[in-house]
Design a protein around this motif. Structure first.
Motif, mmCIF file in Angstrom:
data_model
loop_
_atom_site.group_PDB
_atom_site.id
_atom_site.type_symbol
_atom_site.label_atom_id
_atom_site.label_comp_id
_atom_site.label_asym_id
_atom_site.label_seq_id
_atom_site.Cartn_x
_atom_site.Cartn_y
_atom_site.Cartn_z
ATOM 1 N N ARG A 346 -11.779 -3.921 -1.976
ATOM 2 C CA ARG A 346 -10.493 -3.291 -1.741
ATOM 3 C C ARG A 346 -9.987 -3.675 -0.354
ATOM 4 O O ARG A 346 -10.738 -4.148 0.489
ATOM 5 C CB ARG A 346 -10.644 -1.758 -1.744
ATOM 6 N N PHE A 347 -8.721 -3.361 -0.115
ATOM 7 C CA PHE A 347 -8.130 -3.585 1.211
ATOM 8 C C PHE A 347 -8.428 -2.340 2.057
ATOM 9 O O PHE A 347 -7.540 -1.559 2.363
ATOM 10 C CB PHE A 347 -6.628 -3.793 1.049
ATOM 11 N N ARG A 348 -9.705 -2.200 2.434
ATOM 12 C CA ARG A 348 -10.114 -0.977 3.117
ATOM 13 C C ARG A 348 -9.630 -0.900 4.558
ATOM 14 O O ARG A 348 -9.550 0.178 5.145
ATOM 15 C CB ARG A 348 -11.642 -0.841 3.124
ATOM 16 N N LEU A 350 -6.831 -1.128 5.700
ATOM 17 C CA LEU A 350 -5.560 -0.413 5.845
ATOM 18 C C LEU A 350 -5.770 1.035 6.261
ATOM 19 O O LEU A 350 -5.009 1.584 7.057
ATOM 20 C CB LEU A 350 -4.778 -0.459 4.531
ATOM 21 N N ASP B 92 -4.981 4.291 2.501
ATOM 22 C CA ASP B 92 -5.698 4.022 1.259
ATOM 23 C C ASP B 92 -4.726 3.955 0.078
ATOM 24 O O ASP B 92 -4.925 3.156 -0.849
ATOM 25 C CB ASP B 92 -6.747 5.115 1.027
ATOM 26 N N SER B 95 -3.395 0.596 -0.053
ATOM 27 C CA SER B 95 -4.382 -0.331 -0.591
ATOM 28 C C SER B 95 -4.397 -0.295 -2.111
ATOM 29 O O SER B 95 -4.322 -1.329 -2.791
ATOM 30 C CB SER B 95 -5.764 0.027 -0.033
ATOM 31 N N LEU B 111 -5.667 -9.289 4.082
ATOM 32 C CA LEU B 111 -6.758 -8.333 3.886
ATOM 33 C C LEU B 111 -7.912 -8.669 4.819
ATOM 34 O O LEU B 111 -8.460 -7.812 5.506
ATOM 35 C CB LEU B 111 -7.204 -8.363 2.419
#
Lengths: 475, 475
Positions: A346-348, A350, B92, B95, B111
């Motif tokens: 995931r794009f953690r 962010l 989140d 995301s 990312l």
């Protein structure tokens, strides 16, 4: 951020995501940026003061968005699809917003039971018999690792309880304190070292690992032709937030060339306070360390940051390089698949980005200092009260206490402790988790939820006294 | 769910979470429910037809909420805090809403680069030197496992490239096809088997594992005193979505008592279509299987479901039981910490729950059938066109193709393939990932993003022809 600010910005965010999803087809599918372009546009240092969410949205649109390859785009034909259906996105929003954890059933019963129900729904949907039990993992990489670990242990008749995959000659040894977190033991067993090769090092009266005991163990193992491999030191143990002496342990580790990993999962957050950094003095001599911004710092679960000093070694251990994952820029960029177990991620970042910007370093520091002061204040109240004891030093935000009425000892004392804690927990007024220290149950009061002010600690203390000191709970 | 429905319900959800956070102090901190109460209120079978989100919100309030222990409550003093600051919650949400993945830099450059920046911010905030590189993992359990794997490999001079932790006598052997996913090899190496003990089984002309070759390998290994341990079969390989013959492999696995794990990460979603279930015929004879609802099915990443037939064995391998995690109900409940590697877990079931309810089985089936038909249509177009080839059977949604203009062979053909794919990808009009098959680059066209309709596949095919057939790309 308070709930009203969240409401306001949350509505903006919903519109932003709805617009994004509605117009994603108009964007170039694969990002056209060259390596380093995103990074160069972002400040190299974190903000000291809070920033507005408007600024975050601006950067999101101007810097982040052009750096995305759009997996939800209708012309995404790469890899395999990773569909985030919008109903499912909302389900994930609920999860993050609720912010509950499912380590055990009790930690949120509905989390576990809904997972049982839904994985069973899916079982029926895919036509499997009732012989199957399901559990959700992060990625197939992890699921497959779990499968091979289970296969390994079946074929070896549970080698993890013995010497692991290692033969009896020259096995690699891992050293931990008996106050290390259970995940350290679990990691050593899963990594194939075997329980017999996990050597426990004694702790001092403050529950900190004794470096001289570590060195003695290493020397004895070397004489026995064992191979010292790694030591795990903890800054802030789970039981009592004890502080293993990192500097002295690092000296021993270096002398024998063994890997030093520092578990600062909880206490790492406190290192944003300069006055707390003595707690991990010597940290620069470690090989790796972990801290969990999803604990005290405030990053929505899950977000654990792993730091290493030799990333090439990490990549060499974690890397696989099949053709369908290769790209022309591989030599110039960081491929996160090679930095851990899962392939997909995931794009953690962010959530950590938004947290640090919206709070600013000062905002985060202020909150952590509040919690440290609350813990000190609470420990003082306990210590000043007859029949109550503080059982361990309080360097951080956790206070270990016991109510010890005269005449109560051993099992009777344990029974009393567990009884009054259960009364507190059943009341719904507070939630405490008891633990065993020196063979006896005690109560960990872990302070530091976002909303916890002095008044809540004060109310807890009144509740504890009321429940523990009421006559009928004494046998 | 379309973006406008998402917008409408998303606003409701934001208000719901804002209200929840604003009033969480009024709720009992620890859930008072007895084991099984949540489960008993939920339907035992999944909905066939779509349900409204109103119904989901109602169940959320009436069934789920009373089953939560509220980690964001100001009187939560258990475990350690797991703070989800609302700014971080919004991060989140971004995301999940964006739904991009970071397996490699190219899969979404921002990312990776934001993760580099933010972990470096945090490094500065906690006072570490520039010698450290950071990466985000899910939990400290995983970070610590990674640390011990790195320590193991340093002390053993990269044993994973040889026999792993195993001695030369009687090592455990894992069998995979040479078309298995890279994560299988990675799992075997991390689990300590060692590359030398990972035996590749030949595939047939359709890229499916040959069961007779598996049996021959097992017999040869037994004669050499090696110990066959596990075989990993794939239903839908990553390269070509080839189907290993599960039934025949299971018969071999049972004959020699070795663990059978089935990797159906992608194809598992297709098993909601009865007409596809022949693809994993024999699945009931497997020991474990994985499917990723976060791929084709639509569950927001990350969500991988692992099924086992012997959960007691799984728990025995994965369980640790320190005092601070024990509770009075442990014998009656499922503790998810014992079902995988991480201790802490998000409430991931919510996203699968919302997906299945909002779409209904029929809704999900309709979408998957659309994709299967698009793949068949696309394969027909390719096959009917001179100089274009479909390289493998198309049982699912991925079509492997190559443009083979007369006179182009070997490296020249590879160069041509990579050149026209790069043109497609650079155009922004579509995203394809090439891969190597039988030693030559080819192009995987993986159909199945939520928004992908026939028109997008049609447009892709036109684009591919334009880029591949234009004269100047021929050397």
């Amino acid at each position: 951020m308070n709930p009203e600010e969240f409401r306001k910005i949350g509505h903006q965010l919903i519109d932003w995501i709805a617009d994004y999803r509605a117009s994603v087809a108009d964007l170039p599918v694969r990002s056209r940026l060259e390596p380093g372009v995103v990074r160069a546009q972002l400040p190299a240092t974190p903000p000291i003061h809070p920033e507005s969410f408007d600024a975050i949205f601006t950067d999101l649109e101007q810097i982040i968005l052009p750096g995305l390859s759009h997996w939800q785009h209708p012309s995404f034909f790469g890899y395999f699809p990773s569909n985030g259906e919008l109903s499912s996105v909302l389900g994930d929003y609920l999860s993050t917003g609720l912010g509950v954890l499912g380590l055990s059933w009790q930690s949120s019963p509905a989390l576990t039971e809904l997972e049982e129900v839904v994985t069973d729904w899916l079982r029926q949907m895919i036509g499997l018999s009732e012989s199957w039990s399901g559990v959700i993992q992060d990625t197939a990489s992890t699921s497959t690792l779990v499968a091979l670990l289970c296969a390994r242990e079946r074929a070896s008749n549970y080698s993890l309880a013995r010497g692991g995959l290692q033969g009896e000659e020259n096995p690699l040894i891992v050293y931990v304190s008996n106050h290390s977190h259970s995940s350290v033991e679990k990691a050593a067993l899963l990594a194939g070292f075997g329980r017999a090769n996990l050597h426990l090092i004694a702790a001092d009266k403050n529950y900190a690992m004794k470096p001289d005991a570590l060195e003695e163990a290493i020397q004895a193992d070397l004489e026995a032709s064992l191979v010292p491999c790694a030591v795990v030191a903890t800054t802030g143990t789970t039981g009592t937030t004890a502080l293993d002496p990192v500097k002295a342990i690092a000296e021993v580790a270096h002398r024998y060339n063994i890997w030093l990993h520092v578990d600062a999962a909880l206490a790492g957050s406190a290192m944003i306070l300069p006055e707390c950094r003595w707690m991990w003095d010597g940290i620069e001599s470690a090989d790796s360390l972990v801290l969990n911004p999803h604990k005290w710092l405030g990053a929505a679960f899950d977000c654990s940051v792993y730091y290493v000093r030799d990333p090439e070694h990490l990549v060499r251990v974690m890397s696989t390089n099949p053709s369908y994952l290769q790209s022309a820029v591989d030599t110039k960029v960081k491929n996160l698949r090679d930095w851990g177990i899962p392939l997909g991620r995931r794009f953690r970042a962010l959530k950590l980005w938004c947290l640090i910007r919206e709070q600013g370093i000062e905002g985060l520091q202020t909150r952590l200092r509040r919690d440290l002061q609350n813990a000190q204040w609470f420990a003082e109240q306990v210590q000043a009260t007859p029949s109550w004891r503080v059982l361990a030093p309080v360097p951080l935000q956790t206070v270990c206490v016991r109510h010890e009425p005269p005449g109560l000892e051993d099992e009777a004392l344990d029974k009393h402790t567990l009884a009054w804690v259960e009364c507190v927990n059943n009341s719904g007024g507070a939630y405490l988790t008891p633990a065993i220290l020196d063979g006896r149950w005690m109560v960990r009061v872990s302070i530091g939820a976002l909303l916890t002010e002095r008044e809540h600690v004060d109310a807890l203390w009144a509740m504890m006294r009321r429940e523990a000191e009421r006559p009928q709970t004494h046998p």
